[in-house]
Design an enzyme around this catalytic site. Structure first.
Site, PDB file in Angstrom:
ATOM      1  N   ASP A  76       0.841  -1.199   0.000  1.00 38.49           N
ATOM      2  CA  ASP A  76       0.000   0.000   0.000  1.00 38.49           C
ATOM      3  C   ASP A  76       0.875   1.248   0.000  1.00 38.49           C
ATOM      4  O   ASP A  76       2.006   1.248   0.510  1.00 38.49           O
ATOM      5  CB  ASP A  76      -0.973   0.011   1.171  1.00 38.49           C
ATOM      6  N   ASP A 107       9.058   3.696  -1.205  1.00 41.00           N
ATOM      7  CA  ASP A 107       8.308   3.336   0.005  1.00 41.00           C
ATOM      8  C   ASP A 107       7.050   2.564  -0.368  1.00 41.00           C
ATOM      9  O   ASP A 107       5.962   3.123  -0.403  1.00 41.00           O
ATOM     10  CB  ASP A 107       7.946   4.595   0.785  1.00 41.00           C
ATOM     11  N   GLU A 137      -0.038  -0.702   5.924  1.00 41.66           N
ATOM     12  CA  GLU A 137       1.044  -0.077   6.691  1.00 41.66           C
ATOM     13  C   GLU A 137       0.929   1.440   6.684  1.00 41.66           C
ATOM     14  O   GLU A 137       1.189   2.090   7.696  1.00 41.66           O
ATOM     15  CB  GLU A 137       2.402  -0.505   6.126  1.00 41.66           C
ATOM     16  N   HIS A 351       6.998   9.666  -0.166  1.00 42.96           N
ATOM     17  CA  HIS A 351       5.744  10.413   0.012  1.00 42.96           C
ATOM     18  C   HIS A 351       5.731  11.749  -0.729  1.00 42.96           C
ATOM     19  O   HIS A 351       4.802  12.540  -0.556  1.00 42.96           O
ATOM     20  CB  HIS A 351       5.440  10.652   1.502  1.00 42.96           C
TER      21      HIS A 351
END
EC number: 3.5.1.18
Length: 380
Positions: A76, A107, A137, A351
């Site tokens: 995810d 990530d 997560e 991110h």
């Protein structure tokens, strides 16, 4: 032995699955197919608590001699945000000038791809290998790794050690192996006073003034000086809210939010008492609500961290530091089941818009993982 997999091609395929928490986007189907071709028995594990979104997980195991060397990761990802802000579509898995760009590149779909590619180079008879992959997560972490670990324990499946593929590297690939994490605690403070007119403060009790003194103590009183493997505990004030649009009214109450990242000298209950003590000192009427999202932990240096450090030295020519910084990860759950350490790609763009990793780093991380696997399987 099957043809070794290309980590870049695997990462591209994974990025093209729009697996924004809690959606799977086909990522686990893709991994299931890859691992089945490598001789793994794959089990899909969907979980859902009341009031939460359903989440799919995957446990894959290829049996051989003990111990069971596990890799833990998550497919995810966080939302991509405005796709127009990206230089390429965020879920295209595009290669541009030697860079793989896409949400999840570092990530942590890149690390998953590198581990699967490394496993494809390991003979089936070398040892027991497994992967614990969750889709929960980046979200609330309720229906993911914790429940998979419980499922494994209920069936008597023991993990010998576990590598988590979080992006631990800073300025260069492999400069940090994480052997623990700080705990994280969120706190909401409410301080109560007596509302009144600003022209007659003697008839009121301004909670903002009391809170200011408490926040000054909370922000500036030293909590500790750190420990052998951890930096000092840090407290940050994240918001103060009084909801008072009037300039001539002393408010009746005020709230504030804090976040504390604490080391292994503390647990969340002790941190809560430390906050409450300073709050009581300055604010006679107060309330404190806390929520710990993870306790601090240390997985002591040993064979697992030695294997990862040795692999980095062998492949990359430099010795990594053993660190504990950064945010929380699913290692906080795994540490109760077996020794755990974290090693992955560089985290600079995690991110962010245009999240990316170099193709070279993907290939070199695959080589590091292969070298680490050989060390762990030889010493098992």
């Amino acid at each position: 032995m099957t043809q070794p997999l290309d980590p870049v091609a695997c990462a591209q395929e994974l990025i093209r699955c729009e697996s924004v928490t809690p959606a799977d986007g086909g990522a686990l189907d893709l991994l299931h197919d890859m691992l089945a071709r490598l001789g793994f028995e794959c089990t899909r594990l969907p979980f859902q608590d009341a009031g939460t979104d359903p989440v799919d997980n995957l446990y894959a195991e290829r049996q051989g001699p003990a111990p069971n060397v596990c890799f833990a990761g998550h497919t995810d990802v966080v939302p991509a945000g405005d796709p127009e802000a990206w230089s390429v579509p965020p879920f295209a898995g595009a290669l541009v000038d030697g860079q793989l760009i896409g949400r999840g590149a570092v990530d942590m779909k890149g690390a998953i791809a590198a581990w699967v590619a490394a496993v494809s180079r390991i003979p089936m008879q070398a040892g027991t290998l497994s992967l614990l992959i969750t889709g929960d997560e980046e979200g609330p972490s309720v229906n993911g790794t914790r429940k998979v670990l419980r499922w494994l324990a209920d069936r008597g499946i023991e993990l010998g050690c576990c590598v988590v593929g979080e992006p631990t590297s800073g300025t260069r690939l492999g400069d940090t192996v994480k052997i623990g994490r700080r705990g994280s605690l969120n706190a909401t403070i409410a301080v109560y006073g007596t509302q009144g007119h600003t022209a007659y403060p003697q008839h009121a009790d301004n909670p903002l003034h009391r809170l200011a003194a408490a926040l000054n103590a909370l922000a500036h009183d030293p909590i500790d000086d750190g420990s052998e493997h951890f930096e000092p505990t840090r407290l940050q004030v994240t918001s103060v809210d009084v909801g008072n649009p009037a300039t001539n009214v002393i408010p009746a109450y005020v709230t504030a939010n804090l976040n504390v990242r604490f080391n292994d000298l503390w647990d969340s209950f002790a941190i809560e008492r430390w906050i409450q003590d300073r709050l009581d000192r300055h604010c006679p009427r107060n309330s404190l609500a806390v929520r710990a999202t993870g306790e601090s932990f240390l997985s002591a240096p040993g064979p697992l961290s030695d294997a990862l450090v040795g692999a980095c030295e062998e492949v990359l020519g430099a010795k990594p530091e053993l660190g504990t910084g950064g945010g929380t990860s699913d290692a906080r759950f795994i540490k109760d089941a077996c020794p755990v350490a974290e090693l992955g790609l560089r985290n600079a763009t995690a991110h962010q818009v245009d999240e990316r990793t170099s193709v070279d780093d993907l290939y070199r991380l695959t080589d590091v993982y292969e070298a680490a696997l050989k060390r762990l399987l030889e010493t098992g």
